[in-house]
Scaffold this motif. Structure first.
Motif, PDB file in Angstrom:
ATOM      1  N   ILE A  33       0.838  -1.203   0.000  1.00  0.00           N
ATOM      2  CA  ILE A  33       0.000   0.000   0.000  1.00  0.00           C
ATOM      3  C   ILE A  33       0.871   1.250   0.000  1.00  0.00           C
ATOM      4  O   ILE A  33       0.605   2.209  -0.735  1.00  0.00           O
ATOM      5  CB  ILE A  33      -0.961  -0.014   1.201  1.00  0.00           C
ATOM      6  CG1 ILE A  33      -2.018  -1.109   1.017  1.00  0.00           C
ATOM      7  CG2 ILE A  33      -1.623   1.350   1.399  1.00  0.00           C
ATOM      8  CD1 ILE A  33      -2.888  -1.346   2.230  1.00  0.00           C
ATOM      9  N   ALA A  34       1.930   1.246   0.810  1.00  0.00           N
ATOM     10  CA  ALA A  34       2.808   2.412   0.893  1.00  0.00           C
ATOM     11  C   ALA A  34       3.488   2.697  -0.440  1.00  0.00           C
ATOM     12  O   ALA A  34       3.516   3.849  -0.894  1.00  0.00           O
ATOM     13  CB  ALA A  34       3.858   2.199   1.985  1.00  0.00           C
ATOM     14  N   ILE A  35       4.015   1.675  -1.096  1.00  0.00           N
ATOM     15  CA  ILE A  35       4.707   1.904  -2.362  1.00  0.00           C
ATOM     16  C   ILE A  35       3.707   2.259  -3.464  1.00  0.00           C
ATOM     17  O   ILE A  35       4.028   3.027  -4.374  1.00  0.00           O
ATOM     18  CB  ILE A  35       5.603   0.708  -2.754  1.00  0.00           C
ATOM     19  CG1 ILE A  35       6.696   1.168  -3.731  1.00  0.00           C
ATOM     20  CG2 ILE A  35       4.817  -0.415  -3.353  1.00  0.00           C
ATOM     21  CD1 ILE A  35       7.656   2.125  -3.170  1.00  0.00           C
ATOM     22  N   GLY A  36       2.502   1.740  -3.370  1.00  0.00           N
ATOM     23  CA  GLY A  36       1.460   2.127  -4.321  1.00  0.00           C
ATOM     24  C   GLY A  36       1.120   3.603  -4.199  1.00  0.00           C
ATOM     25  O   GLY A  36       0.970   4.307  -5.201  1.00  0.00           O
ATOM     26  N   PHE A  37       1.009   4.088  -2.961  1.00  0.00           N
ATOM     27  CA  PHE A  37       0.756   5.506  -2.720  1.00  0.00           C
ATOM     28  C   PHE A  37       1.903   6.356  -3.260  1.00  0.00           C
ATOM     29  O   PHE A  37       1.692   7.362  -3.940  1.00  0.00           O
ATOM     30  CB  PHE A  37       0.570   5.760  -1.224  1.00  0.00           C
ATOM     31  CG  PHE A  37       0.517   7.215  -0.867  1.00  0.00           C
ATOM     32  CD1 PHE A  37      -0.644   7.940  -1.072  1.00  0.00           C
ATOM     33  CD2 PHE A  37       1.619   7.856  -0.340  1.00  0.00           C
ATOM     34  CE1 PHE A  37      -0.700   9.287  -0.755  1.00  0.00           C
ATOM     35  CE2 PHE A  37       1.582   9.194  -0.025  1.00  0.00           C
ATOM     36  CZ  PHE A  37       0.413   9.921  -0.230  1.00  0.00           C
ATOM     37  N   ILE A  38       3.136   5.955  -2.960  1.00  0.00           N
ATOM     38  CA  ILE A  38       4.305   6.707  -3.415  1.00  0.00           C
ATOM     39  C   ILE A  38       4.372   6.731  -4.937  1.00  0.00           C
ATOM     40  O   ILE A  38       4.575   7.787  -5.546  1.00  0.00           O
ATOM     41  CB  ILE A  38       5.596   6.117  -2.816  1.00  0.00           C
ATOM     42  CG1 ILE A  38       5.646   6.404  -1.319  1.00  0.00           C
ATOM     43  CG2 ILE A  38       6.831   6.647  -3.517  1.00  0.00           C
ATOM     44  CD1 ILE A  38       6.735   5.662  -0.578  1.00  0.00           C
ATOM     45  N   ASN A  39       4.199   5.586  -5.564  1.00  0.00           N
ATOM     46  CA  ASN A  39       4.263   5.519  -7.033  1.00  0.00           C
ATOM     47  C   ASN A  39       3.170   6.366  -7.675  1.00  0.00           C
ATOM     48  O   ASN A  39       3.429   7.126  -8.597  1.00  0.00           O
ATOM     49  CB  ASN A  39       4.182   4.082  -7.524  1.00  0.00           C
ATOM     50  CG  ASN A  39       5.487   3.348  -7.406  1.00  0.00           C
ATOM     51  OD1 ASN A  39       6.545   3.948  -7.264  1.00  0.00           O
ATOM     52  ND2 ASN A  39       5.426   2.030  -7.450  1.00  0.00           N
ATOM     53  N   GLN A  40       1.940   6.215  -7.212  1.00  0.00           N
ATOM     54  CA  GLN A  40       0.833   6.964  -7.800  1.00  0.00           C
ATOM     55  C   GLN A  40       1.037   8.463  -7.629  1.00  0.00           C
ATOM     56  O   GLN A  40       0.866   9.228  -8.567  1.00  0.00           O
ATOM     57  CB  GLN A  40      -0.498   6.543  -7.170  1.00  0.00           C
ATOM     58  CG  GLN A  40      -1.693   7.342  -7.663  1.00  0.00           C
ATOM     59  CD  GLN A  40      -1.920   7.228  -9.149  1.00  0.00           C
ATOM     60  OE1 GLN A  40      -1.712   6.177  -9.738  1.00  0.00           O
ATOM     61  NE2 GLN A  40      -2.341   8.305  -9.773  1.00  0.00           N
ATOM     62  N   SER A  41       1.404   8.877  -6.436  1.00  0.00           N
ATOM     63  CA  SER A  41       1.585  10.308  -6.171  1.00  0.00           C
ATOM     64  C   SER A  41       2.719  10.891  -6.996  1.00  0.00           C
ATOM     65  O   SER A  41       2.561  11.931  -7.650  1.00  0.00           O
ATOM     66  CB  SER A  41       1.862  10.540  -4.688  1.00  0.00           C
ATOM     67  OG  SER A  41       0.769  10.119  -3.910  1.00  0.00           O
ATOM     68  N   ALA A  42       3.870  10.258  -6.975  1.00  0.00           N
ATOM     69  CA  ALA A  42       5.041  10.803  -7.650  1.00  0.00           C
ATOM     70  C   ALA A  42       4.928  10.720  -9.169  1.00  0.00           C
ATOM     71  O   ALA A  42       5.348  11.637  -9.873  1.00  0.00           O
ATOM     72  CB  ALA A  42       6.297  10.078  -7.182  1.00  0.00           C
ATOM     73  N   ILE A  43       4.359   9.647  -9.673  1.00  0.00           N
ATOM     74  CA  ILE A  43       4.294   9.468 -11.122  1.00  0.00           C
ATOM     75  C   ILE A  43       3.338  10.487 -11.751  1.00  0.00           C
ATOM     76  O   ILE A  43       3.557  10.924 -12.871  1.00  0.00           O
ATOM     77  CB  ILE A  43       3.926   8.014 -11.478  1.00  0.00           C
ATOM     78  CG1 ILE A  43       5.135   7.134 -11.206  1.00  0.00           C
ATOM     79  CG2 ILE A  43       3.455   7.881 -12.905  1.00  0.00           C
ATOM     80  CD1 ILE A  43       4.891   5.656 -11.366  1.00  0.00           C
ATOM     81  N   LEU A  44       2.305  10.910 -11.033  1.00  0.00           N
ATOM     82  CA  LEU A  44       1.423  11.948 -11.569  1.00  0.00           C
ATOM     83  C   LEU A  44       1.964  13.345 -11.261  1.00  0.00           C
ATOM     84  O   LEU A  44       1.800  14.267 -12.054  1.00  0.00           O
ATOM     85  CB  LEU A  44       0.009  11.796 -11.009  1.00  0.00           C
ATOM     86  CG  LEU A  44      -1.021  12.758 -11.587  1.00  0.00           C
ATOM     87  CD1 LEU A  44      -1.115  12.603 -13.106  1.00  0.00           C
ATOM     88  CD2 LEU A  44      -2.369  12.547 -10.958  1.00  0.00           C
ATOM     89  N   CYS A  45       2.604  13.503 -10.145  1.00  0.00           N
ATOM     90  CA  CYS A  45       3.142  14.808  -9.746  1.00  0.00           C
ATOM     91  C   CYS A  45       4.245  15.283 -10.698  1.00  0.00           C
ATOM     92  O   CYS A  45       4.307  16.474 -11.031  1.00  0.00           O
ATOM     93  CB  CYS A  45       3.662  14.711  -8.312  1.00  0.00           C
ATOM     94  SG  CYS A  45       4.059  16.283  -7.565  1.00  0.00           S
ATOM     95  N   THR A  46       5.086  14.384 -11.156  1.00  0.00           N
ATOM     96  CA  THR A  46       6.217  14.759 -12.007  1.00  0.00           C
ATOM     97  C   THR A  46       5.781  15.390 -13.328  1.00  0.00           C
ATOM     98  O   THR A  46       6.235  16.492 -13.651  1.00  0.00           O
ATOM     99  CB  THR A  46       7.132  13.546 -12.235  1.00  0.00           C
ATOM    100  OG1 THR A  46       7.630  13.114 -10.969  1.00  0.00           O
ATOM    101  CG2 THR A  46       8.288  13.886 -13.146  1.00  0.00           C
ATOM    102  N   PRO A  47       4.897  14.773 -14.119  1.00  0.00           N
ATOM    103  CA  PRO A  47       4.499  15.444 -15.363  1.00  0.00           C
ATOM    104  C   PRO A  47       3.691  16.718 -15.120  1.00  0.00           C
ATOM    105  O   PRO A  47       3.754  17.656 -15.927  1.00  0.00           O
ATOM    106  CB  PRO A  47       3.679  14.404 -16.117  1.00  0.00           C
ATOM    107  CG  PRO A  47       3.338  13.362 -15.149  1.00  0.00           C
ATOM    108  CD  PRO A  47       4.344  13.420 -14.051  1.00  0.00           C
ATOM    109  N   CYS A  48       2.956  16.776 -14.014  1.00  0.00           N
ATOM    110  CA  CYS A  48       2.223  18.008 -13.700  1.00  0.00           C
ATOM    111  C   CYS A  48       3.193  19.140 -13.372  1.00  0.00           C
ATOM    112  O   CYS A  48       2.950  20.295 -13.736  1.00  0.00           O
ATOM    113  CB  CYS A  48       1.247  17.774 -12.553  1.00  0.00           C
ATOM    114  SG  CYS A  48      -0.186  16.782 -13.001  1.00  0.00           S
ATOM    115  N   TYR A  49       4.291  18.822 -12.690  1.00  0.00           N
ATOM    116  CA  TYR A  49       5.313  19.839 -12.441  1.00  0.00           C
ATOM    117  C   TYR A  49       5.978  20.275 -13.743  1.00  0.00           C
ATOM    118  O   TYR A  49       6.316  21.443 -13.918  1.00  0.00           O
ATOM    119  CB  TYR A  49       6.374  19.341 -11.447  1.00  0.00           C
ATOM    120  CG  TYR A  49       6.229  19.967 -10.090  1.00  0.00           C
ATOM    121  CD1 TYR A  49       6.369  21.339  -9.906  1.00  0.00           C
ATOM    122  CD2 TYR A  49       5.943  19.188  -8.985  1.00  0.00           C
ATOM    123  CE1 TYR A  49       6.218  21.912  -8.663  1.00  0.00           C
ATOM    124  CE2 TYR A  49       5.785  19.750  -7.730  1.00  0.00           C
ATOM    125  CZ  TYR A  49       5.924  21.115  -7.575  1.00  0.00           C
ATOM    126  OH  TYR A  49       5.773  21.684  -6.353  1.00  0.00           O
TER     127      TYR A  49
END
Length: 93
Positions: A33-49
């Motif tokens: 669950i923790a790595i799923g949260f990290i992956n989902q958050s970071a993978i969408l955050c990067t292209p938005c940045y």
């Protein structure tokens, strides 16, 4: 920073997945669950940045905005990627 965190999450690959669920899996449900949260958050955050950076360049280079004027919208350029990344990460939990 989101790119580094996302890359670290991808580096971990199947390790956080519960044992027996995938090749080289060595984790438990909580680590999954923790790595799923990290992956989902970071993978969408990067292209938005990256999109925010493009908007910043558009405003400064093409439109000729000065530092004071850009400062008024800078909070939005940071808020959009963070809210999108963390929002979908939280929704995924």
């Amino acid at each position: 920073i989101s790119d580094i965190i996302g890359s670290f999450g991808l580096f971990l690959s199947t390790w956080p997945i519960p044992k027996g669920e995938a090749y080289l899996a060595a984790g438990n449900v909580e680590s999954c669950i923790a790595i799923g949260f990290i992956n989902q958050s970071a993978i969408l955050c990067t292209p938005c940045y990256n999109a925010s950076l493009g908007v910043y360049y558009l405003l400064v280079i093409v439109r000729g905005w000065k530092e004071e004027k850009v400062g008024k919208v800078e909070i939005l350029l940071h808020a959009f990627p963070l809210l999108m990344g963390l929002g979908t990460g939280i929704a995924g939990i």
